[in-house]
Motif scaffolding. Structure first.
Motif, PDB file in Angstrom:
ATOM      1  N   VAL A  20       0.748  -1.040   0.014  1.00  0.00           N
ATOM      2  CA  VAL A  20       0.035   0.091   0.052  1.00  0.00           C
ATOM      3  C   VAL A  20       0.660   1.182   0.107  1.00  0.00           C
ATOM      4  N   ARG A  21       0.203   2.294  -0.609  1.00  0.00           N
ATOM      5  CA  ARG A  21       0.652   3.636  -0.554  1.00  0.00           C
ATOM      6  C   ARG A  21       0.222   4.537   0.631  1.00  0.00           C
ATOM      7  N   HIS A  22       0.586   5.618   0.806  1.00  0.00           N
ATOM      8  CA  HIS A  22       0.087   6.486   1.734  1.00  0.00           C
ATOM      9  C   HIS A  22      -1.070   7.332   1.267  1.00  0.00           C
ATOM     10  N   CYS A  23      -1.477   7.229  -0.146  1.00  0.00           N
ATOM     11  CA  CYS A  23      -2.608   7.940  -0.669  1.00  0.00           C
ATOM     12  C   CYS A  23      -3.745   6.990  -0.518  1.00  0.00           C
ATOM     13  N   LYS A  27     -12.644   6.475  -2.616  1.00  0.00           N
ATOM     14  CA  LYS A  27     -13.589   5.716  -1.212  1.00  0.00           C
ATOM     15  C   LYS A  27     -12.742   5.296  -0.264  1.00  0.00           C
ATOM     16  N   ARG A  28     -11.716   6.295  -0.010  1.00  0.00           N
ATOM     17  CA  ARG A  28     -10.976   5.941   1.238  1.00  0.00           C
ATOM     18  C   ARG A  28     -10.165   4.450   1.377  1.00  0.00           C
ATOM     19  N   ARG A  29     -10.025   3.916   0.477  1.00  0.00           N
ATOM     20  CA  ARG A  29      -9.186   2.662   0.383  1.00  0.00           C
ATOM     21  C   ARG A  29      -7.674   3.216   0.068  1.00  0.00           C
ATOM     22  N   GLN A  30      -6.769   2.476   0.878  1.00  0.00           N
ATOM     23  CA  GLN A  30      -5.543   2.683   0.401  1.00  0.00           C
ATOM     24  C   GLN A  30      -5.024   2.292  -0.842  1.00  0.00           C
ATOM     25  N   GLU A  31      -4.393   2.916  -1.529  1.00  0.00           N
ATOM     26  CA  GLU A  31      -4.165   2.407  -2.890  1.00  0.00           C
ATOM     27  C   GLU A  31      -2.779   1.525  -3.043  1.00  0.00           C
ATOM     28  N   ILE A 136      -2.482  13.686  -8.684  1.00  0.00           N
ATOM     29  CA  ILE A 136      -3.937  13.639  -9.056  1.00  0.00           C
ATOM     30  C   ILE A 136      -4.737  12.677  -7.967  1.00  0.00           C
ATOM     31  N   GLN A 137      -3.950  11.783  -7.378  1.00  0.00           N
ATOM     32  CA  GLN A 137      -4.403  10.684  -6.434  1.00  0.00           C
ATOM     33  C   GLN A 137      -4.823  11.696  -5.274  1.00  0.00           C
ATOM     34  N   HIS A 138      -4.021  12.490  -4.940  1.00  0.00           N
ATOM     35  CA  HIS A 138      -4.273  13.366  -3.554  1.00  0.00           C
ATOM     36  C   HIS A 138      -5.511  14.015  -3.789  1.00  0.00           C
ATOM     37  N   ASN A 139      -5.689  14.718  -4.998  1.00  0.00           N
ATOM     38  CA  ASN A 139      -6.734  15.674  -5.213  1.00  0.00           C
ATOM     39  C   ASN A 139      -8.197  14.719  -5.259  1.00  0.00           C
ATOM     40  N   GLU A 140      -8.003  13.371  -5.561  1.00  0.00           N
ATOM     41  CA  GLU A 140      -9.268  12.592  -5.570  1.00  0.00           C
ATOM     42  C   GLU A 140      -9.348  12.010  -4.315  1.00  0.00           C
ATOM     43  N   SER A 141      -8.512  11.944  -3.451  1.00  0.00           N
ATOM     44  CA  SER A 141      -8.891  11.548  -2.100  1.00  0.00           C
ATOM     45  C   SER A 141      -9.552  12.291  -1.282  1.00  0.00           C
ATOM     46  N   PRO A 142     -10.381  11.679  -0.092  1.00  0.00           N
ATOM     47  CA  PRO A 142     -10.803  12.845   0.559  1.00  0.00           C
ATOM     48  C   PRO A 142      -9.845  13.740   1.404  1.00  0.00           C
ATOM     49  N   VAL A 143      -9.986  14.695   1.347  1.00  0.00           N
ATOM     50  CA  VAL A 143      -8.846  15.965   2.116  1.00  0.00           C
ATOM     51  C   VAL A 143      -8.652  15.644   3.570  1.00  0.00           C
ATOM     52  N   SER A 147      -1.974  14.105   5.010  1.00  0.00           N
ATOM     53  CA  SER A 147      -1.246  14.350   6.056  1.00  0.00           C
ATOM     54  C   SER A 147      -1.021  16.063   5.948  1.00  0.00           C
ATOM     55  N   GLU A 148      -0.466  16.682   7.032  1.00  0.00           N
ATOM     56  CA  GLU A 148      -0.573  17.920   7.089  1.00  0.00           C
ATOM     57  C   GLU A 148       0.352  18.614   6.048  1.00  0.00           C
ATOM     58  N   ASN A 149       1.485  17.990   5.881  1.00  0.00           N
ATOM     59  CA  ASN A 149       2.548  18.596   4.807  1.00  0.00           C
ATOM     60  C   ASN A 149       1.867  18.499   3.707  1.00  0.00           C
ATOM     61  N   GLU A 150       1.092  17.680   3.089  1.00  0.00           N
ATOM     62  CA  GLU A 150       0.456  17.612   1.832  1.00  0.00           C
ATOM     63  C   GLU A 150      -0.284  18.601   1.370  1.00  0.00           C
ATOM     64  N   PHE A 151      -0.714  19.692   2.105  1.00  0.00           N
ATOM     65  CA  PHE A 151      -1.516  20.505   1.854  1.00  0.00           C
ATOM     66  C   PHE A 151      -0.575  21.704   0.948  1.00  0.00           C
ATOM     67  N   GLU A 152       0.503  21.903   1.641  1.00  0.00           N
ATOM     68  CA  GLU A 152       1.258  22.669   0.830  1.00  0.00           C
ATOM     69  C   GLU A 152       2.295  22.048  -0.329  1.00  0.00           C
ATOM     70  N   LEU A 153       2.543  20.870   0.023  1.00  0.00           N
ATOM     71  CA  LEU A 153       3.130  19.767  -0.948  1.00  0.00           C
ATOM     72  C   LEU A 153       2.439  19.843  -2.360  1.00  0.00           C
ATOM     73  N   ASN A 154       1.058  19.585  -2.255  1.00  0.00           N
ATOM     74  CA  ASN A 154      -0.019  19.712  -3.594  1.00  0.00           C
ATOM     75  C   ASN A 154       0.159  20.892  -4.324  1.00  0.00           C
ATOM     76  N   LYS A 155       0.616  21.943  -3.451  1.00  0.00           N
ATOM     77  CA  LYS A 155       0.637  23.232  -4.361  1.00  0.00           C
ATOM     78  C   LYS A 155       1.950  23.501  -5.002  1.00  0.00           C
ATOM     79  N   THR A 156       3.005  22.893  -4.578  1.00  0.00           N
ATOM     80  CA  THR A 156       4.378  23.089  -5.271  1.00  0.00           C
ATOM     81  C   THR A 156       5.068  21.951  -5.758  1.00  0.00           C
ATOM     82  N   TYR A 157       4.846  20.681  -5.445  1.00  0.00           N
ATOM     83  CA  TYR A 157       5.252  19.626  -6.027  1.00  0.00           C
ATOM     84  C   TYR A 157       5.488  19.388  -7.420  1.00  0.00           C
ATOM     85  N   ALA A 158       6.541  19.145  -8.034  1.00  0.00           N
ATOM     86  CA  ALA A 158       6.720  18.790  -9.533  1.00  0.00           C
ATOM     87  C   ALA A 158       6.775  19.711 -10.426  1.00  0.00           C
ATOM     88  N   PHE A 159       6.590  21.100 -10.029  1.00  0.00           N
ATOM     89  CA  PHE A 159       6.791  22.048 -10.858  1.00  0.00           C
ATOM     90  C   PHE A 159       7.990  21.949 -11.946  1.00  0.00           C
TER      91      PHE A 159
END
Length: 185
Positions: A20-23, A27-31, A136-143, A147-159
């Motif tokens: 499993v991944r952390h995402c 439907k809330r199932r770990q991918e 994309i998977q984070h955006n599809e999962s319930p907010v 994790s706390e750091n993913e709110f900022e990470l999802n805004k800056t990661y991979a540019f």
């Protein structure tokens, strides 16, 4: 390749179905890592016409095999993975690869060398898709599963990873819009 060798490779790779991944999914199932790798490969397939200069079959191959090392170590989120974790995963992965029939061993070794060097268009596309799929998977999962750091990470990661391609940069911007919409809702 002998049939037993083929089956042995598949038995090792099957571990990714249960890794499993952390995402989480919508439907809330770990991918699983296998699900992530499949969708990264699907992304490459769907983008064949966007990158006519690239060997997209090679990109799909990279996407399919990119997390095979996690058969041995499990998934460690990128923001938690240390140099020691990477070295351990690489060692276990290459120890396994060295046991494979030469034709497949050489092909996987060469793909990984290209992926790690990040010099070719194909390797850059693969790396970008790998990172974008996670966003994309984070955006599809319930907010509330983030994790706390993913709110900022999802805004800056991979540019930085997509900067080589206008199309992928535009995709990253669209993903950012989805992130902002999700977190503001």
């Amino acid at each position: 390749m002998q049939t037993r060798e083929f089956l042995n490779i598949l038995h090792i790779a099957e571990r990714l179905k249960d890794t499993v991944r952390h995402c989480t999914t919508t439907k809330r199932r770990q991918e699983s890592v296998a699900e992530h790798s499949w969708r990264v490969a699907l992304m490459a397939f769907l983008l064949k016409n966007e990158f006519p200069e690239a060997d997209m079959n090679k990109v799909m191959e990279m996407c399919l095999i990119h997390d095979l090392g996690e058969c041995f170590t499990g998934d460690i989120p990128t923001f938690s993975k240390t140099t020691e974790d990477r070295e351990k995963e690489d060692k276990l992965f290459y120890d396994w690869i060295n046991t494979l029939p030469s034709e497949i061993r050489n092909e996987i070794f060469n793909l990984y060398a290209e992926m790690n060097a990040q010099q070719t268009t194909e390797s850059k596309i693969y790396k970008a898709l790998d990172k974008l799929e996670a966003l994309i998977q984070h955006n599809e999962s319930p907010v509330d599963t983030w994790s706390e750091n993913e709110f900022e990470l999802n805004k800056t990661y991979a540019f930085d990873t997509v900067a080589f391609s206008d199309w992928l940069t535009d995709l990253r911007k669209e993903i950012l819009k989805d992130t902002i919409d999700k977190t503001e809702a």
